[in-house]
Motif scaffolding. Structure first.
Motif, PDB file in Angstrom:
ATOM      1  N   GLY A  86       1.793  14.080  -1.442  1.00 55.32           N
ATOM      2  CA  GLY A  86       2.136  15.488  -1.295  1.00 55.32           C
ATOM      3  C   GLY A  86       3.627  15.669  -1.113  1.00 55.32           C
ATOM      4  N   ALA A  87       3.984  16.354  -0.010  1.00 53.40           N
ATOM      5  CA  ALA A  87       5.393  16.701   0.194  1.00 53.40           C
ATOM      6  C   ALA A  87       6.158  15.641   0.970  1.00 53.40           C
ATOM      7  N   VAL A  88       5.463  14.670   1.559  1.00 51.87           N
ATOM      8  CA  VAL A  88       6.121  13.667   2.399  1.00 51.87           C
ATOM      9  C   VAL A  88       6.763  12.593   1.528  1.00 51.87           C
ATOM     10  N   THR A  89       8.005  12.247   1.824  1.00 52.04           N
ATOM     11  CA  THR A  89       8.649  11.137   1.121  1.00 52.04           C
ATOM     12  C   THR A  89       8.920   9.957   2.048  1.00 52.04           C
ATOM     13  N   VAL A  90       9.047  10.204   3.352  1.00 53.86           N
ATOM     14  CA  VAL A  90       9.270   9.136   4.324  1.00 53.86           C
ATOM     15  C   VAL A  90       8.183   9.227   5.382  1.00 53.86           C
ATOM     16  N   LEU A  91       7.485   8.142   5.588  1.00 49.76           N
ATOM     17  CA  LEU A  91       6.360   8.111   6.517  1.00 49.76           C
ATOM     18  C   LEU A  91       6.559   6.956   7.489  1.00 49.76           C
ATOM     19  N   ALA A  92       6.339   7.201   8.794  1.00 48.91           N
ATOM     20  CA  ALA A  92       6.546   6.174   9.823  1.00 48.91           C
ATOM     21  C   ALA A  92       5.227   5.831  10.495  1.00 48.91           C
ATOM     22  N   LEU A  93       4.820   4.566  10.391  1.00 45.56           N
ATOM     23  CA  LEU A  93       3.654   4.064  11.111  1.00 45.56           C
ATOM     24  C   LEU A  93       4.123   3.554  12.469  1.00 45.56           C
ATOM     25  N   ASP A  94       3.684   4.206  13.546  1.00 45.02           N
ATOM     26  CA  ASP A  94       4.112   3.756  14.867  1.00 45.02           C
ATOM     27  C   ASP A  94       2.898   3.401  15.714  1.00 45.02           C
ATOM     28  N   GLY A  95       3.100   2.491  16.660  1.00 43.94           N
ATOM     29  CA  GLY A  95       2.026   2.046  17.542  1.00 43.94           C
ATOM     30  C   GLY A  95       2.463   0.821  18.314  1.00 43.94           C
ATOM     31  N   ARG A  96       1.652   0.403  19.266  1.00 47.03           N
ATOM     32  CA  ARG A  96       1.979  -0.728  20.118  1.00 47.03           C
ATOM     33  C   ARG A  96       2.023  -2.019  19.313  1.00 47.03           C
ATOM     34  N   HIS A 136      -0.345  -2.864  -1.664  1.00 44.06           N
ATOM     35  CA  HIS A 136      -1.203  -3.540  -2.648  1.00 44.06           C
ATOM     36  C   HIS A 136      -2.255  -2.581  -3.206  1.00 44.06           C
ATOM     37  N   ARG A 137      -2.855  -1.790  -2.331  1.00 47.35           N
ATOM     38  CA  ARG A 137      -3.942  -0.917  -2.784  1.00 47.35           C
ATOM     39  C   ARG A 137      -3.443   0.143  -3.755  1.00 47.35           C
ATOM     40  N   PHE A 138      -2.210   0.611  -3.556  1.00 48.20           N
ATOM     41  CA  PHE A 138      -1.662   1.661  -4.413  1.00 48.20           C
ATOM     42  C   PHE A 138      -0.496   1.147  -5.263  1.00 48.20           C
ATOM     43  N   SER A 139      -0.513  -0.147  -5.534  1.00 48.95           N
ATOM     44  CA  SER A 139       0.577  -0.740  -6.319  1.00 48.95           C
ATOM     45  C   SER A 139       0.678  -0.126  -7.708  1.00 48.95           C
ATOM     46  N   GLY A 140      -0.455   0.342  -8.241  1.00 46.54           N
ATOM     47  CA  GLY A 140      -0.432   0.943  -9.566  1.00 46.54           C
ATOM     48  C   GLY A 140       0.349   2.239  -9.636  1.00 46.54           C
ATOM     49  N   GLU A 141       0.650   2.825  -8.473  1.00 47.31           N
ATOM     50  CA  GLU A 141       1.385   4.089  -8.446  1.00 47.31           C
ATOM     51  C   GLU A 141       2.902   3.889  -8.490  1.00 47.31           C
ATOM     52  N   TYR A 142       3.359   2.638  -8.411  1.00 46.62           N
ATOM     53  CA  TYR A 142       4.791   2.397  -8.266  1.00 46.62           C
ATOM     54  C   TYR A 142       5.313   1.447  -9.344  1.00 46.62           C
ATOM     55  N   LEU A 147       8.756   2.477  -3.973  1.00 48.19           N
ATOM     56  CA  LEU A 147       8.306   2.365  -2.587  1.00 48.19           C
ATOM     57  C   LEU A 147       9.180   1.357  -1.859  1.00 48.19           C
ATOM     58  N   LEU A 148       9.805   1.797  -0.771  1.00 48.76           N
ATOM     59  CA  LEU A 148      10.552   0.905   0.115  1.00 48.76           C
ATOM     60  C   LEU A 148       9.838   0.853   1.458  1.00 48.76           C
ATOM     61  N   ILE A 149       9.661  -0.334   1.986  1.00 51.10           N
ATOM     62  CA  ILE A 149       9.009  -0.514   3.288  1.00 51.10           C
ATOM     63  C   ILE A 149       9.994  -1.182   4.234  1.00 51.10           C
ATOM     64  N   PHE A 150      10.340  -0.487   5.313  1.00 47.90           N
ATOM     65  CA  PHE A 150      11.210  -1.041   6.359  1.00 47.90           C
ATOM     66  C   PHE A 150      10.307  -1.452   7.518  1.00 47.90           C
ATOM     67  N   THR A 209      17.774   8.690  -0.800  1.00 48.12           N
ATOM     68  CA  THR A 209      17.418  10.078  -1.082  1.00 48.12           C
ATOM     69  C   THR A 209      16.571  10.118  -2.350  1.00 48.12           C
ATOM     70  N   GLY A 210      16.070  11.297  -2.682  1.00 46.51           N
ATOM     71  CA  GLY A 210      15.248  11.420  -3.875  1.00 46.51           C
ATOM     72  C   GLY A 210      13.789  11.578  -3.522  1.00 46.51           C
ATOM     73  N   SER A 211      12.951  11.561  -4.546  1.00 46.56           N
ATOM     74  CA  SER A 211      11.528  11.866  -4.377  1.00 46.56           C
ATOM     75  C   SER A 211      10.654  10.628  -4.251  1.00 46.56           C
ATOM     76  N   GLY A 212      11.233   9.437  -4.242  1.00 43.20           N
ATOM     77  CA  GLY A 212      10.435   8.236  -4.059  1.00 43.20           C
ATOM     78  C   GLY A 212       9.913   8.131  -2.641  1.00 43.20           C
ATOM     79  N   HIS A 213       9.158   7.066  -2.373  1.00 47.20           N
ATOM     80  CA  HIS A 213       8.467   6.932  -1.094  1.00 47.20           C
ATOM     81  C   HIS A 213       9.093   5.837  -0.224  1.00 47.20           C
ATOM     82  N   VAL A 214       9.091   6.087   1.083  1.00 44.51           N
ATOM     83  CA  VAL A 214       9.548   5.123   2.081  1.00 44.51           C
ATOM     84  C   VAL A 214       8.499   5.052   3.179  1.00 44.51           C
ATOM     85  N   VAL A 215       8.147   3.837   3.590  1.00 41.98           N
ATOM     86  CA  VAL A 215       7.240   3.612   4.724  1.00 41.98           C
ATOM     87  C   VAL A 215       7.988   2.793   5.770  1.00 41.98           C
TER      88      VAL A 215
END
Length: 761
Positions: free
Chosen positions: A208-218, A232-238, A290-293, A308-314
């Motif tokens: 959707g509209a999110v381009t940067v998503l942060a997974l946080d937890g202990r 891996h599951r969505f590798s076909g999208e990138y 897709l960039l994963i930090f 910047t841009g419309s690509g995805h970051v996790v």
């Protein structure tokens, strides 16, 4: 003749399990590209839609393309309602016309419902992408029969009109599971379990509209594994997916410069700054990247590296404070069902019951579960649970699973070391909390000034509580605790998870433990809600109670902390719950007997409370014997007229009356009341309580007039001194009513038990 009539807009509804979203998008895209009118929930259903109604309408309007997988046939999923409702109104001859079954993974025959087994199913998995696309379109188009004229000889491979979406310039997703050329994501965990809802939430946000998503937890909750599984599951999208180890911000630029070389926008000898600038320009033009930090800690240190841009970051992080840079997704522990499944998949022969016990003890934390599964090659479940209970640090430090960079114990040790380096007061706070209960501890002190004298006695090395009284330090400390993900922080309270708490407690050396014991006592002292006889304090007592009951008696190192622990037992007795108070009071009394001696004031106070707990538990003889000894000691140590001595005398009179020793009870009560009137005054709450109690004794002896006079006077004074609604006033009012009933020969119930002695100041 469907193959010859593609693009006419036939309505198709794609039915799939949430875990198979990547396949659903791939199938829907290619069907839409072929000219079909496709309905896919995640593309066409918005917030506020009635999902059940939309599903019903979609099933009825056209054919349904069903993506068969193991998850698809789980009874709890909506897919069950979708395929059963689609077939309910059709006979067997019509099923070919209403349902297009496609298999996207190997599914055992007995997992497919009997009603669907006769259907011819087309496999899409295990094929190259173009083969899978052709198989999909043929399955949807159906058999064409024998053509009426000779087919045209294909002029060249791949000849034919491009699909509708390709005509618009779309490239479409690759076959799920196929990897892009630019790829360095770690290998997929073959035993990845659960998390379907979170993965769908990630994909929904990024699609959707999110381009940067942060997974946080202990630490150890599986954030890194989630990011790997998503890639891996969505590798076909990138067309590009790049993994960056972000724990040390200083190492990020070199990893991005390496990506610049791989993408061809920089050479190996290009200076790093120029390579990163070229990469930024390259990534800005790429939408399917897709960039994963991984394991980033500091948002400010990472912000300059986000493209910047419309690509995805996790981003994966223990720090929850990413709101200004990313859309946060909280990653919690596994569900119990997923925890049990994970343990049993990695431990042969482990029963479901043993797996459930282990999962509960391990807080359903993925890293702890994986370590436990490996340890079960050497331990029985019972042996490992015993090791976990008595040596949590050892149990969670033995071995590092391949799925994780370090063991849980090592993660916590490193986290505490870093926290201590950056914010020593925060580390001291967590060590103190490791000795308390695993419930939230409210750090907003109720009355810090009331105990300032004791805090002033601390030297600089022990000044935890005074430092927390500074609002600036308070906020800085809680922010640091929250940022490192070692505890939950909310509304000024801190909560350590049970397993984290046990490990941190085991990791304390002797010097750290002594310091933490003192800090824990001071925290409890500062949070003391006040006199538990006053109902206004009860909500705060309820919140503090678990910690006051949990801290070991020997760890209550200050008089104020010991009094707070007794106050917690008083609160329980006041609320009519003597059962949990009795063993706690026995432990406190026994510990202080050994540590402080028989005649110490805190030991005698614990004995007085314990006697009342015995009485509340109907052990009247034990209450009498204990308070008789307490009274004798207080007379000798404190004197006949000390308020505590007089309370013991009043209490003993009550216990004697309960055992039928009426005359001795009356004599003792009358003497104590006379002394209280002289020493404390007529209107002192203790004096009024004793007067009301003596009225009860006199009523039991049949001296109705004297009893009534004494009770009426006590009640009038209590209403004036304590107020109409005070619990002791209400008890006295009820007892007076019963005394009046006796005087008019009306049968009466037994009088209420007397209110307890005053708690410690």
């Amino acid at each position: 003749m469907r193959n010859g009539d593609m693009g006419r807009g036939e309505r198709l509804f794609v039915s799939y399990a949430g875990a198979d979203r990547a396949w659903a998008e791939w199938v829907a895209w290619h069907l839409q590209d072929a000219g079909y009118d496709v309905e896919l929930d995640l593309w066409h259903w918005g917030a506020g839609d009635n999902a059940v109604l939309r599903m019903s309408q979609a099933v009825e309007r056209g054919r349904m393309v069903a993506l068969f997988s193991r998850a698809y046939f789980e009874v709890s999923r909506f897919t069950t309602e979708e395929w059963t409702s689609r077939l309910a109104s059709r006979d067997a001859s019509q099923r070919r016309e209403t349902l297009v079954p496609l298999r996207i993974e190997e599914v055992e025959a007995d997992a497919i419902p009997g009603l669907l087994r006769p259907l011819v199913v087309v496999d899409l998995f295990g094929l190259r992408e173009e083969q899978a696309r052709v198989a999909l379109l043929r399955a949807v188009a159906g058999p064409v029969g024998t053509p009426g004229e000779r087919p045209v000889f294909p002029a060249a491979p791949g000849a034919g009109r491009p699909g509708r979406l390709r005509q618009l310039g779309a490239t479409g997703p690759r076959l799920p599971g196929s990897l892009p050329r630019v790829w360095n994501v770690p290998s997929r965990n073959a035993e990845f379990t659960g998390r379907d809802e979170l993965l769908v939430r990630m994909r929904t946000g990024l699609a959707g509209a999110v381009t940067v998503l942060a997974l946080d937890g202990r630490g150890g909750v599986g954030k890194t594994q989630m990011a790997i599984e998503y890639a891996h599951r969505f590798s076909g999208e990138y067309e590009l997916a790049w993994w960056v180890a972000a724990e040390d911000p200083a190492l990020i630029p070199d990893q991005l410069a390496a990506l610049a070389v791989v993408t061809g926008c920089a050479l190996t000898d290009t200076p790093r700054e120029q390579a990163m600038q070229a990469l930024e320009e390259e990534l800005r033009t790429r939408s399917r990247r897709l960039l994963i930090f991984d394991n980033a800690e500091d948002p400010s240190a990472l912000s300059g590296h986000l493209p910047t841009g419309s690509g995805h970051v996790v981003i994966t992080s223990r720090n929850p404070h990413w709101h200004h840079l990313a859309s946060p997704v909280d990653v919690d522990v596994l569900t119990r069902a997923d925890s049990v499944a994970l343990l049993r998949s990695r431990s042969r022969g482990l029963s479901e019951g043993d797996a459930d016990r282990l999962a509960q003890a391990l807080d359903d934390l993925p890293l702890a579960l994986v370590q436990a599964a490996e340890a079960l090659t050497a331990y029985t479940p019972d042996k490992y649970l015993d090791l976990l209970e008595h040596h949590a640090d050892l149990a969670t430090n033995d071995g590092t699973p391949l799925d994780y960079p370090r063991s849980l114990a090592a993660q916590l040790r490193l986290g505490m070391q870093r926290l201590g380096d950056q914010e020593p007061v925060a580390a001291d706070l967590l060590r103190a909390c490791s000795l308390l209960a695993p419930e939230p501890f409210d750090l907003n002190p109720c009355d810090p000034s009331a105990r300032q004298d004791e805090q002033d006695e601390q030297d600089g090395a022990e000044a935890l509580v005074p430092l927390l009284l500074d609002p600036r330090v308070f906020r800085r400390v809680l922010t640091a605790v929250d940022r490192f993900g070692l505890a939950r922080v909310a509304g000024g309270s801190v909560q350590l998870h049970r397993l984290t708490q046990a490990i941190l407690r085991d990791q304390l050396d002797s010097e750290e433990r002594a310091r933490s014991v003192r800090h824990a006592s001071l925290l409890l002292t500062t949070a003391h809600p006040g006199n538990p006889k006053h109902p206004a304090t009860w909500p705060r007592w309820s919140a503090l109670l678990p910690h006051l009951l949990h801290l070991a008696p020997a760890d209550l190192t200050t008089p104020q902390a010991r009094h707070a622990a007794l106050g917690a037992c008083w609160y329980l007795l006041e609320r009519g719950t003597a059962r949990p108070a009795l063993p706690r009071l026995q432990a406190l009394h026994q510990a202080w007997l050994q540590e402080l001696g028989d005649d110490h004031g805190d030991t005698l106070q614990a004995a007085s409370y314990l006697a009342r707990a015995f009485y509340k538990s109907h052990n009247h003889a034990q209450a009498r014997d204990l308070d008789r000894d307490t009274l004798a000691r207080r007379r000798r140590v404190l004197g006949e007229d000390h308020p505590d001595t007089l309370i013991s005398a009043c209490n003993l009179a009550i216990w004697l009356a309960a055992l039928g020793e009426t005359e001795q009870s009356r004599t003792l009560a009358e003497e104590a009341l006379a002394r209280q009137r002289r020493v404390l005054g007529e209107d002192h709450p203790d004096t009024l309580t004793s007067a009301s109690n003596l009225a009860n004794r006199l009523a039991a002896l049949g001296e109705t007039e004297q009893s009534r006079t004494l009770a009426e006077e006590a009640l009038a004074r209590q209403r004036r001194v304590l107020g109409e609604d005070h619990p002791e006033t209400l008890i006295s009012a009820k007892n007076l009513a019963l005394i009046l009933q006796r005087s008019t020969a009306i049968p009466a119930t037994s009088l209420d038990p007397p209110p307890p002695p005053d708690p410690p100041a």
